[in-house]
Scaffold this motif. Structure first.
Motif, PDB file in Angstrom:
ATOM      1  N   PRO A 330       0.811  -1.405  -0.067  1.00 47.70           N
ATOM      2  CA  PRO A 330       0.077  -0.130  -0.065  1.00 47.70           C
ATOM      3  C   PRO A 330       0.911   1.153  -0.010  1.00 47.70           C
ATOM      4  N   GLY A 331       0.687   2.117  -0.874  1.00 45.74           N
ATOM      5  CA  GLY A 331       1.317   3.569  -0.856  1.00 45.74           C
ATOM      6  C   GLY A 331       2.168   2.939  -1.744  1.00 45.74           C
ATOM      7  N   VAL A 332       2.837   2.228  -2.353  1.00 40.82           N
ATOM      8  CA  VAL A 332       4.060   1.977  -3.082  1.00 40.82           C
ATOM      9  C   VAL A 332       3.718   2.279  -5.283  1.00 40.82           C
ATOM     10  N   PRO A 333       4.297   2.911  -5.275  1.00 45.76           N
ATOM     11  CA  PRO A 333       4.426   3.061  -6.744  1.00 45.76           C
ATOM     12  C   PRO A 333       4.324   1.233  -7.702  1.00 45.76           C
ATOM     13  N   ALA A 334       3.983   1.350  -7.988  1.00 43.19           N
ATOM     14  CA  ALA A 334       4.153  -0.121  -9.223  1.00 43.19           C
ATOM     15  C   ALA A 334       5.858  -0.395  -9.529  1.00 43.19           C
ATOM     16  N   ASP A 335       6.036   0.722 -10.614  1.00 44.36           N
ATOM     17  CA  ASP A 335       7.534   1.546 -10.946  1.00 44.36           C
ATOM     18  C   ASP A 335       8.614   1.110 -10.136  1.00 44.36           C
ATOM     19  N   GLU A 336       8.335   1.793  -8.570  1.00 48.43           N
ATOM     20  CA  GLU A 336       9.132   2.003  -7.501  1.00 48.43           C
ATOM     21  C   GLU A 336       9.749   0.103  -7.855  1.00 48.43           C
ATOM     22  N   LEU A 337       8.734  -0.944  -7.421  1.00 49.91           N
ATOM     23  CA  LEU A 337       8.736  -1.702  -6.914  1.00 49.91           C
ATOM     24  C   LEU A 337       9.151  -2.554  -7.921  1.00 49.91           C
ATOM     25  N   ALA A 338       9.219  -2.330  -9.374  1.00 50.88           N
ATOM     26  CA  ALA A 338       9.711  -3.268 -10.573  1.00 50.88           C
ATOM     27  C   ALA A 338      11.486  -2.524 -10.490  1.00 50.88           C
ATOM     28  N   ASP A 339      11.126  -1.408 -10.140  1.00 52.77           N
ATOM     29  CA  ASP A 339      12.738  -0.515 -10.100  1.00 52.77           C
ATOM     30  C   ASP A 339      13.300  -1.334  -9.322  1.00 52.77           C
ATOM     31  N   VAL A 340      13.326  -1.600  -7.601  1.00 49.31           N
ATOM     32  CA  VAL A 340      13.462  -2.405  -6.600  1.00 49.31           C
ATOM     33  C   VAL A 340      14.436  -3.849  -7.538  1.00 49.31           C
ATOM     34  N   ALA A 341      13.354  -4.731  -7.662  1.00 49.52           N
ATOM     35  CA  ALA A 341      12.774  -5.989  -7.501  1.00 49.52           C
ATOM     36  C   ALA A 341      14.010  -6.608  -9.260  1.00 49.52           C
ATOM     37  N   ARG A 342      14.141  -5.177 -10.220  1.00 56.82           N
ATOM     38  CA  ARG A 342      14.665  -5.382 -11.460  1.00 56.82           C
ATOM     39  C   ARG A 342      16.832  -5.160 -10.443  1.00 56.82           C
ATOM     40  N   LEU A 343      16.473  -3.979  -9.519  1.00 56.64           N
ATOM     41  CA  LEU A 343      17.833  -4.016  -9.363  1.00 56.64           C
ATOM     42  C   LEU A 343      18.805  -4.885  -8.433  1.00 56.64           C
ATOM     43  N   CYS A 344      17.972  -5.775  -7.989  1.00 58.15           N
ATOM     44  CA  CYS A 344      17.865  -6.650  -6.651  1.00 58.15           C
ATOM     45  C   CYS A 344      18.554  -7.837  -7.644  1.00 58.15           C
ATOM     46  N   SER A 345      18.125  -8.275  -8.657  1.00 57.66           N
ATOM     47  CA  SER A 345      18.348  -9.142  -9.721  1.00 57.66           C
ATOM     48  C   SER A 345      19.023  -8.591 -11.065  1.00 57.66           C
ATOM     49  N   LEU A 346      19.843  -7.927 -11.015  1.00 48.05           N
ATOM     50  CA  LEU A 346      21.307  -8.018 -12.066  1.00 48.05           C
ATOM     51  C   LEU A 346      22.441  -9.265 -11.539  1.00 48.05           C
ATOM     52  N   ALA A 347      22.509  -9.101  -9.958  1.00 49.17           N
ATOM     53  CA  ALA A 347      23.295 -10.476 -10.258  1.00 49.17           C
ATOM     54  C   ALA A 347      22.822 -11.406  -9.941  1.00 49.17           C
TER      55      ALA A 347
END
Length: 703
Positions: A330-347
């Motif tokens: 709740p209150g978190v933009p979808a693009d921010e979640l996707a951005d961080v999830a992708r960032l955490c998956s780069l390695a």
């Protein structure tokens, strides 16, 4: 907001459990020399029924020489044909195995291996001199000189010479895809292989011996059938011996040739001649499907399986879970979640990590570009300390996924970003992720896998990974249930996820968070209740359960320990093939039962053909039993003997292909067996003997 994407269409699966094996009439001609060699008394003595026919043929030959007549020589000739045709059935089955063995021999090559010494030096050694424990290095374009496990490196390997599949496979150190087979070719990269078998005992050597039938032993069902056939033979032998004195008492001279013909026709020669070919053909049908059975007993055990254990990942589901949706807190933009999830998956080099990058990149392509970190999964090297810098010069520290932490992520601009299992993330942030607990529970209840994403102590949302059930699995489990087989899914997933997948797939039961000890205990518990158990496996941790199971199907891609523990090896490494194996086992059992029913049933017609002929001159009233209106006593006996021999040849294709098995109840199966092969076994000889008699009566001396 919840973002979802469509999964790619799943590949189709074969709905057929068992298809008929190929039969070529040319095999009969090609196998004749081997059939003649089987006239050796030692070969004949292996079958009590055919040994009696063999002795009868010898006696009638002597009598025909002593008192020659057309009748005596015709009976003698067809008795020898009966013995020959029995050997022909087995020779055809063995010939198919030898043809497959010849193709396997082409795989064996006396290659030179490069052995790594203790000091790191490399020495060239002939492949025939490799011993267990030696380490050899194999590079692109080279042949692997012996069976072993990859202990260093990763490479693509061409196994088409063994599996028949043209697509190369990946073999790598560690895990469950480390086993390699001697004679296969490395197509790319470099691997180090530790030899696990001695020369002459390689996987290919065992395959050759097994498909040739040289190491095949009789199964318990075959032994039981042999006892039945022996008992029937002894009973009919005593009955026929008693006929002679009865004839003399009635005032008619006993004819030994007629009595021998009566004995041969009454004993179950049909099934006695075909029983060996049925067993060999059962193993052959497995080889045609790239499954190597270590014994005929394993094939038959598959036909009697009561409980089937199947691993979830890769067997019931496709295996590689993919990111299918982002669920923001709740209150978190979808693009921010996707951005961080992708960032955490780069390695994160796992298929799951790559799928998160793909899903985020497809819908939020600008988020990471704004950070100056554009790239794909695995493009950021793994590091536990200061790593590459962004385009503005700030440091990026990657945190790779480990089995202990069950998380991966990055440290960037003083903020720690993580994604991982819900309980691991809760422990890491030191607080409950109450904002997304309901999302986690909902995903788990639907069979998905939730990955919680956090930035520092703030939970941003959940990534949903889906493990898709293979199409057609539910239908297959229905077929197994109709066979009377209880299906159990074994998985390391949590109970909620396991329950959802089990319900979707339609299995009867499931075991969640299963350890190797749990699998072993489950098998032992089922066996203690009197049930036969089958299971699939490919890892070293599966070896105890594979060894304990009545049918253990090991994957060829698995570890050497798994292949040694199982009594079957699937060269295609398709765990769902166990369903086909069960079908082939059922087919083997029903084929033997059907031909046994036919063999015993057609004796009835021979009674009506021969017994009235033996006593017709003394008791004319018995002519009423001559319902086929056979021409004379001699023609009736010859017709019965000829039919007895020809029916063996007619049933050779059926014994090799097997009777079609359908997943129906045992009662329906028995009813079909009796109606087709029982009634057919009674009617066919009446028609056959009558037609043969029309021709035999034209011979001189048959009046």
């Amino acid at each position: 907001m919840t973002l979802q994407t469509e999964l790619p269409p799943a590949p189709e699966t074969d709905s057929e459990l068992v298809t008929s094996g190929a039969f070529d009439a040319k095999q009969l001609v090609a196998s004749l020399p081997q059939a003649v060699r089987k006239l050796n008394p030692r070969d004949q003595a292996r079958s009590p029924v055919m040994f009696v026919v063999f002795i009868g043929a010898i006696i009638t030959t002597a009598l025909a020489i002593w008192h020659p007549s057309v009748f005596a020589w015709v009976v003698t000739a067809w008795l020898w044909f009966t013995v020959l045709f029995a050997g022909l059935a087995e020779a055809v089955a063995e010939g198919r195995g030898r043809a497959q063995a010849d193709s396997l021999r082409k795989v064996k090559r006396d290659t030179v291996a490069r052995v790594i010494g203790d000091d790191g030096s490399i020495t060239s050694v002939p492949g025939s001199e490799l011993t267990v424990g030696m380490r050899i290095v194999v590079e692109a374009g080279e042949v692997i000189a012996g069976d072993g496990d990859v202990v260093e490196g990763i490479a693509t390997v061409d196994e088409s010479a063994i599996t028949g599949e043209s697509a190369p496979v990946v073999r790598e150190s560690g895990g469950d895809r480390c086993a390699v087979t001697g004679g296969t070719v490395v197509l790319s990269d470099r691997i180090v292989v530790r030899i696990t078998t001695e020369p002459g005992q390689t996987f290919v050597d065992r395959m050759i011996a097994l498909v040739e039938g040289a190491a095949r032993k009789k199964t318990p069902n075959e032994i039981a059938l042999d006892i039945l056939l022996t008992a029937l033979t002894i009973i009919f032998l005593l009955a026929v011996v008693a006929v002679g004195p009865m004839q003399q008492f009635a005032g008619e001279a006993a004819d030994p040739i007629k009595l021998i013909a009566l004995l041969v026709c009454l004993i179950p020669t049909t099934i006695g001649a075909l029983v060996s070919s049925i067993g060999i053909a059962g193993m052959d049908r497995l080889v045609q499907r790239n499954v190597l059975a270590m014994s005929g007993r394993a094939v038959e055990a598959a036909g009697d399986v009561d409980t089937l254990l199947m691993d979830k990942t890769g067997t019931i589901t496709f295996g590689n879970r993919r990111a299918t949706a982002f669920h923001p807190a709740p209150g978190v933009p979808a693009d921010e979640l996707a951005d961080v999830a992708r960032l955490c998956s780069l390695a994160d080099e796992t298929p799951e990590g790559r799928s998160i990058v793909d899903l985020a990149g497809a819908h939020f392509s600008t988020a990471l570009e704004d950070r100056g970190l554009e790239g794909e999964a695995g493009s950021v090297p793994r590091a536990q300390s200061r790593g590459p810098e962004r385009s503005d010069g700030s440091p990026l520290v990657t945190v790779p996924f480990t089995a202990q932490t069950r998380m991966s992520g990055v440290d960037l601009d003083g903020v720690q970003y993580r994604k991982g299992a819900a309980d691991s993330v809760r422990a890491w942030i030191g607080a409950d992720a109450t904002d997304v607990d309901s999302i986690v529970d909902d995903i788990s209840s639907r069979g998905g896998t939730p990955l919680v994403v956090a930035a520092g102590t703030q939970v941003l949302g959940v990534v949903e990974l889906s493990d898709v059930v293979k199409p057609g699995m539910a239908e297959r489990f229905v077929q197994l249930r109709a066979m009377g087989i209880r299906t159990v899914m074994v998985t390391g997933d949590n109970p909620l996820t396991a329950a959802a997948i089990a319900a979707q797939a339609g299995v009867d039961d499931f075991v969640a968070q299963a350890t190797p000890e749990d699998k072993l205990e489950l098998i032992r518990r089922e066996q203690a209740a009197g049930r036969l158990v089958a299971m699939t496996g490919d890892g070293t941790n599966d070896a105890p359960a594979l060894a304990q199971a009545d049918v253990g199907l090991a994957m060829n891609t698995g570890t050497s320990a798994a292949k040694e523990a199982g009594n079957m090896v699937d060269l295609d490494s398709d765990p769902t093939k166990l369903i086909e194996v069960v079908g082939i086992g059922k087919q083997l059992l029903i084929t033997r039962g059907a031909l046994t029913t036919f063999s015993l049933a057609n004796d009835l017609a021979k009674y009506f053909a021969i017994l009235p002929a033996l006593f017709s001159t003394v008791y004319p009233q018995l002519d009423a039993l001559n319902v086929m209106h056979l021409h004379s006593a001699q023609s009736a006996i010859v017709s019965a003997v000829v039919f007895n021999a020809l029916v063996i040849v007619a049933l050779i294709p059926l014994s090799l292909r097997g009777v079609t098995y359908r997943a129906v109840s045992p009662a329906r199966l028995l009813r079909r067996n009796l109606l087709i092969y029982g009634v057919g076994g009674v009617i066919t000889p009446f028609i056959g003997i009558w037609l043969i008699d029309l021709l035999v009566r034209l011979l001189p001396g048959m009046g």
